[in-house]
Motif scaffolding. Sequence first.
Motif, PDB file in Angstrom:
ATOM      1  N   TRP A 290       0.827  -1.227   0.000  1.00  0.00           N
ATOM      2  CA  TRP A 290       0.000   0.000   0.000  1.00  0.00           C
ATOM      3  C   TRP A 290       0.849   1.260   0.000  1.00  0.00           C
ATOM      4  O   TRP A 290       0.328   2.370   0.045  1.00  0.00           O
ATOM      5  CB  TRP A 290      -0.939  -0.015   1.216  1.00  0.00           C
ATOM      6  CG  TRP A 290      -1.867  -1.193   1.166  1.00  0.00           C
ATOM      7  CD1 TRP A 290      -1.670  -2.426   1.739  1.00  0.00           C
ATOM      8  CD2 TRP A 290      -3.114  -1.283   0.461  1.00  0.00           C
ATOM      9  NE1 TRP A 290      -2.717  -3.265   1.433  1.00  0.00           N
ATOM     10  CE2 TRP A 290      -3.621  -2.590   0.661  1.00  0.00           C
ATOM     11  CE3 TRP A 290      -3.850  -0.378  -0.317  1.00  0.00           C
ATOM     12  CZ2 TRP A 290      -4.828  -3.016   0.101  1.00  0.00           C
ATOM     13  CZ3 TRP A 290      -5.058  -0.803  -0.864  1.00  0.00           C
ATOM     14  CH2 TRP A 290      -5.528  -2.116  -0.649  1.00  0.00           C
TER      15      TRP A 290
ATOM     16  N   LYS B 192      -2.796  -5.131  -4.919  1.00  0.00           N
ATOM     17  CA  LYS B 192      -3.760  -4.584  -3.959  1.00  0.00           C
ATOM     18  C   LYS B 192      -5.171  -5.081  -4.276  1.00  0.00           C
ATOM     19  O   LYS B 192      -5.932  -5.432  -3.366  1.00  0.00           O
ATOM     20  CB  LYS B 192      -3.697  -3.042  -3.966  1.00  0.00           C
ATOM     21  CG  LYS B 192      -2.436  -2.504  -3.286  1.00  0.00           C
ATOM     22  CD  LYS B 192      -2.359  -0.982  -3.343  1.00  0.00           C
ATOM     23  CE  LYS B 192      -1.572  -0.522  -4.551  1.00  0.00           C
ATOM     24  NZ  LYS B 192      -1.333   0.943  -4.568  1.00  0.00           N
ATOM     25  N   ASN B 193      -5.496  -5.166  -5.549  1.00  0.00           N
ATOM     26  CA  ASN B 193      -6.817  -5.698  -5.932  1.00  0.00           C
ATOM     27  C   ASN B 193      -6.992  -7.139  -5.432  1.00  0.00           C
ATOM     28  O   ASN B 193      -8.038  -7.498  -4.911  1.00  0.00           O
ATOM     29  CB  ASN B 193      -6.985  -5.665  -7.459  1.00  0.00           C
ATOM     30  CG  ASN B 193      -7.577  -4.346  -7.970  1.00  0.00           C
ATOM     31  OD1 ASN B 193      -8.690  -4.313  -8.471  1.00  0.00           O
ATOM     32  ND2 ASN B 193      -6.852  -3.247  -7.842  1.00  0.00           N
TER      33      ASN B 193
ATOM     34  N   VAL C  74      -7.353  -7.198  -1.626  1.00  0.00           N
ATOM     35  CA  VAL C  74      -8.702  -6.794  -1.183  1.00  0.00           C
ATOM     36  C   VAL C  74      -9.646  -8.002  -1.239  1.00  0.00           C
ATOM     37  O   VAL C  74     -10.407  -8.258  -0.303  1.00  0.00           O
ATOM     38  CB  VAL C  74      -9.243  -5.641  -2.060  1.00  0.00           C
ATOM     39  CG1 VAL C  74     -10.721  -5.391  -1.780  1.00  0.00           C
ATOM     40  CG2 VAL C  74      -8.446  -4.365  -1.810  1.00  0.00           C
TER      41      VAL C  74
ATOM     42  N   ILE D 298     -23.127   1.419  -9.252  1.00  0.00           N
ATOM     43  CA  ILE D 298     -21.900   0.898  -9.868  1.00  0.00           C
ATOM     44  C   ILE D 298     -21.223  -0.095  -8.927  1.00  0.00           C
ATOM     45  O   ILE D 298     -20.823  -1.186  -9.331  1.00  0.00           O
ATOM     46  CB  ILE D 298     -20.937   2.053 -10.245  1.00  0.00           C
ATOM     47  CG1 ILE D 298     -21.499   2.822 -11.449  1.00  0.00           C
ATOM     48  CG2 ILE D 298     -19.534   1.526 -10.540  1.00  0.00           C
ATOM     49  CD1 ILE D 298     -20.685   4.050 -11.867  1.00  0.00           C
TER      50      ILE D 298
ATOM     51  N   THR E  62     -20.491  -4.098  -9.951  1.00  0.00           N
ATOM     52  CA  THR E  62     -19.153  -4.706 -10.019  1.00  0.00           C
ATOM     53  C   THR E  62     -18.871  -5.661  -8.868  1.00  0.00           C
ATOM     54  O   THR E  62     -17.880  -6.386  -8.899  1.00  0.00           O
ATOM     55  CB  THR E  62     -18.056  -3.626  -9.982  1.00  0.00           C
ATOM     56  OG1 THR E  62     -18.136  -2.953  -8.721  1.00  0.00           O
ATOM     57  CG2 THR E  62     -18.209  -2.625 -11.107  1.00  0.00           C
TER      58      THR E  62
ATOM     59  N   VAL F 224     -10.070   4.426  -6.160  1.00  0.00           N
ATOM     60  CA  VAL F 224     -10.656   3.084  -6.155  1.00  0.00           C
ATOM     61  C   VAL F 224      -9.838   2.119  -7.009  1.00  0.00           C
ATOM     62  O   VAL F 224      -9.950   0.915  -6.882  1.00  0.00           O
ATOM     63  CB  VAL F 224     -12.127   3.150  -6.654  1.00  0.00           C
ATOM     64  CG1 VAL F 224     -12.797   1.795  -6.588  1.00  0.00           C
ATOM     65  CG2 VAL F 224     -12.927   4.146  -5.821  1.00  0.00           C
ATOM     66  N   LYS F 225      -8.960   2.680  -7.850  1.00  0.00           N
ATOM     67  CA  LYS F 225      -8.225   1.806  -8.767  1.00  0.00           C
ATOM     68  C   LYS F 225      -7.374   0.778  -8.028  1.00  0.00           C
ATOM     69  O   LYS F 225      -7.261  -0.362  -8.456  1.00  0.00           O
ATOM     70  CB  LYS F 225      -7.352   2.656  -9.706  1.00  0.00           C
ATOM     71  CG  LYS F 225      -6.905   1.895 -10.947  1.00  0.00           C
ATOM     72  CD  LYS F 225      -6.125   2.798 -11.895  1.00  0.00           C
ATOM     73  CE  LYS F 225      -5.122   1.970 -12.700  1.00  0.00           C
ATOM     74  NZ  LYS F 225      -4.114   2.790 -13.364  1.00  0.00           N
TER      75      LYS F 225
ATOM     76  N   VAL G 173      -8.106  -0.540  -5.264  1.00  0.00           N
ATOM     77  CA  VAL G 173      -8.969  -1.450  -4.496  1.00  0.00           C
ATOM     78  C   VAL G 173      -9.744  -2.383  -5.427  1.00  0.00           C
ATOM     79  O   VAL G 173      -9.842  -3.582  -5.197  1.00  0.00           O
ATOM     80  CB  VAL G 173      -9.959  -0.618  -3.638  1.00  0.00           C
ATOM     81  CG1 VAL G 173     -10.984  -1.510  -2.977  1.00  0.00           C
ATOM     82  CG2 VAL G 173      -9.198   0.192  -2.595  1.00  0.00           C
ATOM     83  N   HIS G 174     -10.279  -1.823  -6.481  1.00  0.00           N
ATOM     84  CA  HIS G 174     -11.135  -2.601  -7.379  1.00  0.00           C
ATOM     85  C   HIS G 174     -11.098  -1.971  -8.765  1.00  0.00           C
ATOM     86  O   HIS G 174     -11.784  -0.992  -9.035  1.00  0.00           O
ATOM     87  CB  HIS G 174     -12.565  -2.631  -6.827  1.00  0.00           C
ATOM     88  CG  HIS G 174     -13.378  -3.777  -7.308  1.00  0.00           C
ATOM     89  ND1 HIS G 174     -14.243  -3.676  -8.373  1.00  0.00           N
ATOM     90  CD2 HIS G 174     -13.450  -5.057  -6.889  1.00  0.00           C
ATOM     91  CE1 HIS G 174     -14.830  -4.855  -8.571  1.00  0.00           C
ATOM     92  NE2 HIS G 174     -14.360  -5.709  -7.688  1.00  0.00           N
ATOM     93  N   HIS G 175     -10.290  -2.560  -9.609  1.00  0.00           N
ATOM     94  CA  HIS G 175     -10.004  -2.016 -10.926  1.00  0.00           C
ATOM     95  C   HIS G 175     -11.279  -1.755 -11.741  1.00  0.00           C
ATOM     96  O   HIS G 175     -11.479  -0.680 -12.311  1.00  0.00           O
ATOM     97  CB  HIS G 175      -9.094  -3.004 -11.663  1.00  0.00           C
ATOM     98  CG  HIS G 175      -8.575  -2.514 -12.963  1.00  0.00           C
ATOM     99  ND1 HIS G 175      -9.236  -2.727 -14.145  1.00  0.00           N
ATOM    100  CD2 HIS G 175      -7.472  -1.800 -13.287  1.00  0.00           C
ATOM    101  CE1 HIS G 175      -8.553  -2.177 -15.139  1.00  0.00           C
ATOM    102  NE2 HIS G 175      -7.479  -1.605 -14.641  1.00  0.00           N
ATOM    103  N   GLU G 176     -12.152  -2.744 -11.780  1.00  0.00           N
ATOM    104  CA  GLU G 176     -13.345  -2.645 -12.627  1.00  0.00           C
ATOM    105  C   GLU G 176     -14.238  -1.480 -12.176  1.00  0.00           C
ATOM    106  O   GLU G 176     -14.806  -0.757 -12.997  1.00  0.00           O
ATOM    107  CB  GLU G 176     -14.112  -3.971 -12.539  1.00  0.00           C
ATOM    108  CG  GLU G 176     -15.233  -4.093 -13.543  1.00  0.00           C
ATOM    109  CD  GLU G 176     -16.133  -5.296 -13.238  1.00  0.00           C
ATOM    110  OE1 GLU G 176     -15.693  -6.232 -12.531  1.00  0.00           O
ATOM    111  OE2 GLU G 176     -17.290  -5.277 -13.711  1.00  0.00           O
ATOM    112  N   THR G 177     -14.360  -1.304 -10.865  1.00  0.00           N
ATOM    113  CA  THR G 177     -15.189  -0.211 -10.346  1.00  0.00           C
ATOM    114  C   THR G 177     -14.599   1.148 -10.750  1.00  0.00           C
ATOM    115  O   THR G 177     -15.327   2.047 -11.173  1.00  0.00           O
ATOM    116  CB  THR G 177     -15.296  -0.292  -8.815  1.00  0.00           C
ATOM    117  OG1 THR G 177     -15.774  -1.595  -8.471  1.00  0.00           O
ATOM    118  CG2 THR G 177     -16.240   0.750  -8.258  1.00  0.00           C
TER     119      THR G 177
ATOM    120  N   LEU H  19     -15.374   1.885 -14.296  1.00  0.00           N
ATOM    121  CA  LEU H  19     -16.775   2.228 -14.530  1.00  0.00           C
ATOM    122  C   LEU H  19     -17.098   3.637 -14.012  1.00  0.00           C
ATOM    123  O   LEU H  19     -17.869   4.378 -14.632  1.00  0.00           O
ATOM    124  CB  LEU H  19     -17.659   1.175 -13.854  1.00  0.00           C
ATOM    125  CG  LEU H  19     -19.004   0.885 -14.507  1.00  0.00           C
ATOM    126  CD1 LEU H  19     -18.878   0.670 -16.009  1.00  0.00           C
ATOM    127  CD2 LEU H  19     -19.640  -0.351 -13.862  1.00  0.00           C
ATOM    128  N   LEU H  20     -16.498   4.004 -12.886  1.00  0.00           N
ATOM    129  CA  LEU H  20     -16.682   5.373 -12.378  1.00  0.00           C
ATOM    130  C   LEU H  20     -16.172   6.378 -13.411  1.00  0.00           C
ATOM    131  O   LEU H  20     -16.831   7.374 -13.714  1.00  0.00           O
ATOM    132  CB  LEU H  20     -15.927   5.566 -11.055  1.00  0.00           C
ATOM    133  CG  LEU H  20     -16.487   4.850  -9.812  1.00  0.00           C
ATOM    134  CD1 LEU H  20     -15.509   4.966  -8.646  1.00  0.00           C
ATOM    135  CD2 LEU H  20     -17.842   5.420  -9.421  1.00  0.00           C
TER     136      LEU H  20
END
Lengths: 177, 290
Positions: free
Chosen positions: A78, A104-105, A108, A159, A163, B46-47, B49-53, B56-57
């Motif tokens: 991080w 990081k993804n 999570v 959104i 997702t 957010v990238k 944490v969650h790429h897809e979200t 989309l944002l």
Amino acid sequence: MESAQKKDVPVVTILDPKFKYEVAREPGGENIKYCFQCGTCTSGCKVAELDSKYNPRKIIRMVILGMRERVLSSDFIWLCATCYTCHERCPQDVRIPEVMNALKNIAVREGYIHPAFRAQAELIAGYGRLYEVDELANEKRTDWGLQEIPQGCPEVAEIYGITGLADLLSSGAGGKS
Amino acid sequence: MKMAVFLGCTVPVRNLSYELSAKRVAGELGLELVDIPEFNCCGYPVKSVHHETAYLLAARNLALAEERGLDICTLCSACTSVLTEVSRELASNEALLDATCKSLGMLGRRYSGKVKVRHFVRVLYEDIGLEALKKAVKRPLDMFSIASHYGCHYLKPSEIYDGFDHPEVPESLDKLVAVTGARAVDYRTKKDCCGGAILGVDEETALSMARAKLDDINSAGADAINLICPFCSVMYGANQRKIGSGHGVKYDLPILYYPQILGLAMGINHEELGLMQNPIRPRALLAKIS
Ligand code: SF4
Ligand code: SF4
Ligand code: SF4
Ligand code: SF4
């Protein structure tokens, strides 16, 4: 067993040789296997210069060796400031800040999210933005002759639902860090 | 020329003087900036944490601009990088565009991949152009020495920015400062990051990163720092006193947003540019002009 009681038993790291493929399948992680450990990234990294916990070359090495749990549960993934200095210089186009994002993804999804990032993600889900634009803020904007901003943005929560991030966040992921 | 202005999250709440001065200067230069109040966060935080979200944002913002037939002009460098990245990906990757459109459809929106994104300062540099800016200058600021902080995402990753400036030897901001008549101050750590992105993860390291640059800019003899990003403003403006007292120094380095510098040089009153509302009041600086 007796030997296990002794003080300096080395900590054994369980290796997952498939980890690098997992990272390479993640958006941003595609080029990780090209790293040849030259150290260009670390030598120009301002975070690494100031914080010895952070070493991008070493993190990539750990991934390639398969130290999955150690990496995913760490604080250090991080710490990348995503300044892209190393990205511009890496001779192998490893795309280090994107690799860090990939890690990081995955972290999570494994239940490790840094609290600062969780907080930001939740604020954005709630307000559509990182900060609440309350009436006071809008009054100030009007005083300055600037257009008001709507409070909240329900489509952003939608959104998160589409997702799956909403579920991930509410499953309580991220006790760690 | 008409563009949708993407304010992001920070500017419209914490950096009103940046927004105010950008709009003021743009109006004067024939650049019409249209507000789209429905914009959401660009997706940058957010990238990781969650790429897809995050994608989309960003895509929803692009769709909102496309509905109005406008390209996007940004004020925050981090917004610039995420929105640029996503607009380019969607324009070149059909499978991704299809998948994104499916999700946008659930929100009742659509996107065809047309919107382009550019930082406000890049629009000044490329579209308005240095010549036109020079002509607009009525009150040359030759009494000022100004150090520019390029930050990171304005120039990097360079593959998404069409080579409009060089990431290792940048010059656009220095040229934009020079056009106002001020002296563009060179300093050793010019390209370095301010640390803002990790302020919430490791405050000590983040503040040390900002401090290294403040020290450098100070000893280079600058009267002010030129900024083009609200994140960096948090580091150099809002946190300047904290950084100084942390190691027994009292900095007095006003931060100015580029449109404020340009606006002053164009002869616009400092009140209309919000100068006294900046995190560090540039009193001494203003006294030099009048
Ligand atoms: S610069 Fe690139 S190739 Fe060299 S160690 Fe870093 S990631 Fe690996
Ligand atoms: S992008 Fe991350 S790893 Fe690379 S130099 Fe910047 S902080 Fe270091
Ligand atoms: S970069 Fe930050 S401030 Fe700018 S819109 Fe994105 S989250 Fe908000
Ligand atoms: S915080 Fe650092 S990474 Fe972000 S824009 Fe400012 S200089 Fe760049």
